[in-house]
Motif scaffolding. Sequence first.
Motif, short mmCIF file in Angstrom:
data_model
loop_
_atom_site.label_atom_id
_atom_site.label_comp_id
_atom_site.label_asym_id
_atom_site.label_seq_id
_atom_site.Cartn_x
_atom_site.Cartn_y
_atom_site.Cartn_z
N ALA A 178 -2.43 -5.04 11.80
CA ALA A 178 -2.08 -5.33 10.41
C ALA A 178 -1.46 -4.10 9.75
N GLU A 179 -2.00 -2.92 10.01
CA GLU A 179 -1.46 -1.70 9.39
C GLU A 179 -0.03 -1.46 9.85
N GLU A 180 0.26 -1.74 11.11
CA GLU A 180 1.63 -1.58 11.61
C GLU A 180 2.58 -2.50 10.85
N MET A 181 2.13 -3.70 10.53
CA MET A 181 2.95 -4.63 9.74
C MET A 181 3.18 -4.09 8.34
N VAL A 182 2.14 -3.53 7.73
CA VAL A 182 2.26 -2.96 6.39
C VAL A 182 3.24 -1.78 6.41
N TYR A 183 3.13 -0.93 7.39
CA TYR A 183 4.02 0.22 7.51
C TYR A 183 5.47 -0.23 7.68
N ARG A 184 5.69 -1.22 8.53
CA ARG A 184 7.04 -1.75 8.77
C ARG A 184 7.59 -2.38 7.49
N TYR A 185 6.77 -3.18 6.84
CA TYR A 185 7.21 -3.86 5.63
C TYR A 185 7.48 -2.85 4.50
N ARG A 225 -2.07 7.01 6.92
CA ARG A 225 -2.07 5.68 7.54
C ARG A 225 -3.40 5.34 8.20
N GLN A 226 -4.09 6.33 8.72
CA GLN A 226 -5.36 6.08 9.41
C GLN A 226 -6.38 5.39 8.49
N ALA A 272 0.81 -1.22 0.00
CA ALA A 272 0.00 0.00 0.00
C ALA A 272 0.84 1.27 0.00
N TYR A 273 1.94 1.27 0.76
CA TYR A 273 2.79 2.45 0.85
C TYR A 273 3.99 2.36 -0.08
N VAL A 330 2.80 3.53 -5.12
CA VAL A 330 2.15 3.84 -3.85
C VAL A 330 0.64 3.89 -4.06
N LEU A 331 -0.09 3.09 -3.30
CA LEU A 331 -1.55 3.12 -3.35
C LEU A 331 -2.12 4.10 -2.33
#
Length: 176
Positions: free
Chosen positions: A80-87, A69-70, A53-54, A62-63
């Motif tokens: 799950a969003e924290e995982m996406v942000y980290r990844y 992020r919200q 997504a990011y 970038v989607l």
Amino acid sequence: MTDAVLAWLRDRGAESVPHAGGSLYEHLGRVADRLAGHGGSPACCLAALTHAAYGTDGFPVVLLDVAERQVLRELIGAEAEEMVYRYGGCDRGRTWRALPATGLIWSRFTGHSESPTPAGVRAFADLSIVNELDVYERSPEIAAKAGDYFRSVFPTWAPVASPEVMADARRVFGLR
């Protein structure tokens, strides 16, 4: 929830973004399905479904801007969003080779590192490996270019990745 996530990905144009093996939309679905097949938690599977997504260090599309992020957090949940942000934010050059020894994940977004819990490191490692397995299997160009690198890095991740994901990596990369 998955239907809403799939609709969101379509609305963001993921179906029209070229990616190894078809579209980004198809890739995201395969990665989520593969991670689920390895026993990934619901949050990990939602993260897998939206992992790009990011954008990522290896895929600049970038989607959703990280400033928003919200939006993703409300769609897939905070974990799950924290995982996406980290990844998505991972600076692979600073992180991948050192990960098993340091447990640190460096952010290309902030320039800082974080030390997630062992479960957080495992989720990151599993998502990273499963993502690359999908790309490797569907792109002969990427397999030729990055295969030796993957075969040198991912075996060192055995202490931090799940046994199921490591077994898949060994099979796909022809490792013992």
